[in-house]
Design a protein around this motif. Sequence first.
Motif, PDB file in Angstrom:
ATOM      1  N   MET A 123      -3.479   1.916  43.011  1.00  0.00           N
ATOM      2  CA  MET A 123      -2.593   1.297  43.997  1.00  0.00           C
ATOM      3  C   MET A 123      -1.171   1.831  43.800  1.00  0.00           C
ATOM      4  SD  MET A 123      -2.161  -0.875  46.541  1.00  0.00           S
ATOM      5  CE  MET A 123      -3.717  -1.743  46.544  1.00  0.00           C
ATOM      6  N   THR A 124      -0.568   2.261  44.887  1.00  0.00           N
ATOM      7  CA  THR A 124       0.811   2.733  44.828  1.00  0.00           C
ATOM      8  C   THR A 124       1.762   1.612  45.248  1.00  0.00           C
ATOM      9  OG1 THR A 124       0.829   3.487  47.119  1.00  0.00           O
ATOM     10  CG2 THR A 124       0.085   5.082  45.441  1.00  0.00           C
ATOM     11  N   VAL A 169      -6.151  -7.064  54.155  1.00  0.00           N
ATOM     12  CA  VAL A 169      -7.222  -6.504  53.340  1.00  0.00           C
ATOM     13  C   VAL A 169      -6.577  -5.698  52.213  1.00  0.00           C
ATOM     14  CG1 VAL A 169      -9.190  -4.921  53.271  1.00  0.00           C
ATOM     15  CG2 VAL A 169      -8.843  -6.393  55.271  1.00  0.00           C
ATOM     16  N   VAL A 170      -6.902  -6.085  50.985  1.00  0.00           N
ATOM     17  CA  VAL A 170      -6.380  -5.406  49.800  1.00  0.00           C
ATOM     18  C   VAL A 170      -7.287  -4.248  49.419  1.00  0.00           C
ATOM     19  CG1 VAL A 170      -5.899  -5.681  47.338  1.00  0.00           C
ATOM     20  CG2 VAL A 170      -5.302  -7.504  48.934  1.00  0.00           C
ATOM     21  N   LYS A 171      -8.590  -4.492  49.500  1.00  0.00           N
ATOM     22  CA  LYS A 171      -9.580  -3.503  49.053  1.00  0.00           C
ATOM     23  C   LYS A 171     -10.890  -3.766  49.770  1.00  0.00           C
ATOM     24  CE  LYS A 171     -10.740  -0.421  45.791  1.00  0.00           C
ATOM     25  NZ  LYS A 171     -10.153   0.881  45.708  1.00  0.00           N
ATOM     26  N   ARG A 172     -11.632  -2.702  50.067  1.00  0.00           N
ATOM     27  CA  ARG A 172     -12.979  -2.795  50.620  1.00  0.00           C
ATOM     28  C   ARG A 172     -13.891  -2.099  49.624  1.00  0.00           C
ATOM     29  NH1 ARG A 172     -13.387  -1.157  56.528  1.00  0.00           N
ATOM     30  NH2 ARG A 172     -12.634  -3.272  56.692  1.00  0.00           N
ATOM     31  N   CYS A 173     -14.872  -2.838  49.091  1.00  0.00           N
ATOM     32  CA  CYS A 173     -15.742  -2.289  48.061  1.00  0.00           C
ATOM     33  C   CYS A 173     -17.024  -3.113  47.983  1.00  0.00           C
ATOM     34  CB  CYS A 173     -15.025  -2.273  46.708  1.00  0.00           C
ATOM     35  SG  CYS A 173     -14.327  -3.857  46.230  1.00  0.00           S
ATOM     36  N   HIS A 174     -17.924  -2.744  47.065  1.00  0.00           N
ATOM     37  CA  HIS A 174     -19.163  -3.510  46.926  1.00  0.00           C
ATOM     38  C   HIS A 174     -18.842  -4.887  46.353  1.00  0.00           C
ATOM     39  CE1 HIS A 174     -19.602  -2.910  42.546  1.00  0.00           C
ATOM     40  NE2 HIS A 174     -19.113  -1.697  42.773  1.00  0.00           N
ATOM     41  N   LYS A 175     -19.744  -5.835  46.564  1.00  0.00           N
ATOM     42  CA  LYS A 175     -19.474  -7.251  46.279  1.00  0.00           C
ATOM     43  C   LYS A 175     -19.107  -7.521  44.815  1.00  0.00           C
ATOM     44  CE  LYS A 175     -21.063 -11.891  47.165  1.00  0.00           C
ATOM     45  NZ  LYS A 175     -22.111 -12.743  47.690  1.00  0.00           N
ATOM     46  N   GLU A 176     -19.803  -6.896  43.892  1.00  0.00           N
ATOM     47  CA  GLU A 176     -19.536  -7.151  42.473  1.00  0.00           C
ATOM     48  C   GLU A 176     -18.107  -6.757  42.099  1.00  0.00           C
ATOM     49  OE1 GLU A 176     -21.202  -5.736  38.121  1.00  0.00           O
ATOM     50  OE2 GLU A 176     -22.535  -5.588  39.843  1.00  0.00           O
ATOM     51  N   ARG A 215       3.002  -2.392  51.798  1.00  0.00           N
ATOM     52  CA  ARG A 215       2.437  -2.539  53.153  1.00  0.00           C
ATOM     53  C   ARG A 215       1.440  -3.692  53.206  1.00  0.00           C
ATOM     54  NH1 ARG A 215       2.842   3.010  52.668  1.00  0.00           N
ATOM     55  NH2 ARG A 215       0.668   3.295  52.102  1.00  0.00           N
ATOM     56  N   ILE A 216       0.593  -3.814  52.185  1.00  0.00           N
ATOM     57  CA  ILE A 216      -0.387  -4.907  52.134  1.00  0.00           C
ATOM     58  C   ILE A 216       0.339  -6.245  52.048  1.00  0.00           C
ATOM     59  CG2 ILE A 216      -2.165  -5.987  50.689  1.00  0.00           C
ATOM     60  CD1 ILE A 216      -3.023  -3.054  49.966  1.00  0.00           C
ATOM     61  N   MET A 217       1.333  -6.337  51.171  1.00  0.00           N
ATOM     62  CA  MET A 217       2.096  -7.574  51.015  1.00  0.00           C
ATOM     63  C   MET A 217       2.755  -7.962  52.329  1.00  0.00           C
ATOM     64  SD  MET A 217       5.494  -8.571  50.918  1.00  0.00           S
ATOM     65  CE  MET A 217       6.305  -7.035  50.563  1.00  0.00           C
ATOM     66  N   TYR A 218       3.368  -6.993  53.003  1.00  0.00           N
ATOM     67  CA  TYR A 218       4.079  -7.296  54.238  1.00  0.00           C
ATOM     68  C   TYR A 218       3.116  -7.727  55.344  1.00  0.00           C
ATOM     69  CZ  TYR A 218       7.484  -7.347  57.903  1.00  0.00           C
ATOM     70  OH  TYR A 218       8.301  -7.754  58.937  1.00  0.00           O
ATOM     71  N   LYS A 240      -0.520  -3.585  39.465  1.00  0.00           N
ATOM     72  CA  LYS A 240      -1.029  -3.788  38.108  1.00  0.00           C
ATOM     73  C   LYS A 240      -2.562  -3.949  38.078  1.00  0.00           C
ATOM     74  CE  LYS A 240      -0.989  -7.456  34.633  1.00  0.00           C
ATOM     75  NZ  LYS A 240      -0.396  -8.750  34.283  1.00  0.00           N
ATOM     76  N   VAL A 241      -3.107  -4.683  39.020  1.00  0.00           N
ATOM     77  CA  VAL A 241      -4.523  -5.053  38.974  1.00  0.00           C
ATOM     78  C   VAL A 241      -5.438  -4.002  39.597  1.00  0.00           C
ATOM     79  CG1 VAL A 241      -6.210  -6.750  39.815  1.00  0.00           C
ATOM     80  CG2 VAL A 241      -4.037  -7.523  38.851  1.00  0.00           C
TER      81      VAL A 241
END
Length: 98
Positions: free
Chosen positions: A50-51, A69-76, A57-60, A45-46
């Motif tokens: 995201m599939t 790690v859910v996401k890798r991105c810029h700090k903001e 896989r992330i939850m497990y 949802k967020v």
Amino acid sequence: MSATKIGKQREQRTGRKNSTEPPWNVLLHNDWDNSMPRVVLILKKVLPGMTIGRATRIMYEAHSSGRAVVKRCHKELAELYKERLQGEGLTISLEPAE
């Protein structure tokens, strides 16, 4: 055409900034307050794009190793995702990506 003008055109087309800012990791921590299916649905949802499979896989990984790690991105953007995921009741933190 100057490099600055090309960079601005690329930013306008992709919606992404050309930046040298180091990436950040959005981390999901295992907790006992949320069921596994609920975590998967919140991630889907967020987080745009995201599939169900990736969220599972992330939850497990968080469930079995304590964090993922859910996401890798810029700090903001990482801070925005952290706020939204925490607002849904997940345990989230940020760290600089290596």
